[in-house]
Design a protein around this motif. Structure first.
Motif, PDB file in Angstrom:
ATOM      1  N   HIS A  62      41.399  38.727  39.309  1.00 54.32           N
ATOM      2  CA  HIS A  62      41.658  37.314  39.574  1.00 54.32           C
ATOM      3  C   HIS A  62      42.721  36.846  38.595  1.00 54.32           C
ATOM      4  O   HIS A  62      42.872  37.400  37.511  1.00 54.32           O
ATOM      5  N   GLU A  68      38.737  33.583  31.506  1.00 58.22           N
ATOM      6  CA  GLU A  68      39.035  34.184  32.801  1.00 58.22           C
ATOM      7  C   GLU A  68      40.499  34.138  33.217  1.00 58.22           C
ATOM      8  O   GLU A  68      40.939  34.948  34.020  1.00 58.22           O
ATOM      9  N   THR A  83      42.512  35.794  44.001  1.00 60.14           N
ATOM     10  CA  THR A  83      41.564  36.885  43.776  1.00 60.14           C
ATOM     11  C   THR A  83      41.904  38.039  44.710  1.00 60.14           C
ATOM     12  O   THR A  83      42.528  37.839  45.756  1.00 60.14           O
ATOM     13  N   GLY A  95      45.667  40.282  47.616  1.00 58.34           N
ATOM     14  CA  GLY A  95      45.053  39.067  47.099  1.00 58.34           C
ATOM     15  C   GLY A  95      45.041  37.916  48.091  1.00 58.34           C
ATOM     16  O   GLY A  95      45.828  37.862  49.032  1.00 58.34           O
TER      17      GLY A  95
END
Length: 194
Positions: A87, A53, A98, A157
């Motif tokens: 993200h 991620e 994010t 974000g």
């Protein structure tokens, strides 16, 4: 070994192994009992999440993402895709952020699939990078690898590094970048920022 892990490249496995060792060292420095049921798999879980991620963008190539364009279509005035989730991980504090991105480009002879634009955002946010830099990288890639006459990106974000200190910041960070013809055309910029 799971089938997902078996598909990983040696470099990915090396990275994950190094991350797992580093997280083990971090947990030891925190003084936690790694034998406690809450921590027995923490190092491997964190290494997996970081690899998939937060660091997978380093393994993505924007030239390949944009390398299979649709050609031969009529000229489009502007292509805009809104609400692309992203993200990332701030390089200053190693804390996540994010948000959503809007990506726009003024095509020349090639069109990119809408999903490719989302992949491009992931390519540049799933790295240890600043939101501002990711925004610039997206538009630069559209101009360089797609031959767009102009490109723009707006990212909105929420950054953990702003919200944690005394829980006093609920700020939204908005970054934008425009290149090419979009730099001098307020009509196109208005569509990007709408």
């Amino acid at each position: 070994m799971s089938s997902k892990r078996a598909e990983e490249q040696p470099a990915e496995l090396d990275r994950r192994s190094a991350l797992e060792q580093a997280i083990t060292t971090l947990l030891d420095a925190c003084g936690v009992d790694r034998g406690h049921k809450d921590f027995t798999s923490t190092a491997s879980r964190v290494a997996r999440v970081w690899s998939q991620e937060f660091l997978s963008g380093f393994d993505m190539d924007p030239a390949k993402i944009l390398g299979d364009p649709v050609e031969g279509e009529g000229e489009s005035a502007l292509v805009v895709v809104r609400g692309i989730p992203f993200h990332g991980l701030c390089p200053h504090h190693l804390l996540p952020y994010t948000g959503t991105a809007t990506v726009a480009y003024l095509p020349a002879a090639k069109l990119a699939g809408f999903g490719r634009l989302a992949d491009l955002v992931a390519c540049f946010t799933r790295r240890l990078t600043l939101q501002e830099r990711a925004c610039n990288d997206v538009v630069d890639a559209l101009v360089e690898h797609l031959g767009a006459r102009g490109a723009g990106c707006v990212m909105r974000g929420r950054h953990t590094c702003l919200s944690i200190p005394d829980n006093k910041h609920d700020a939204e960070v908005v970054t934008s970048s425009v290149r090419g013809e979009m730099s001098s055309r307020p009509d196109l910029q208005a569509q990007l920022f709408a």
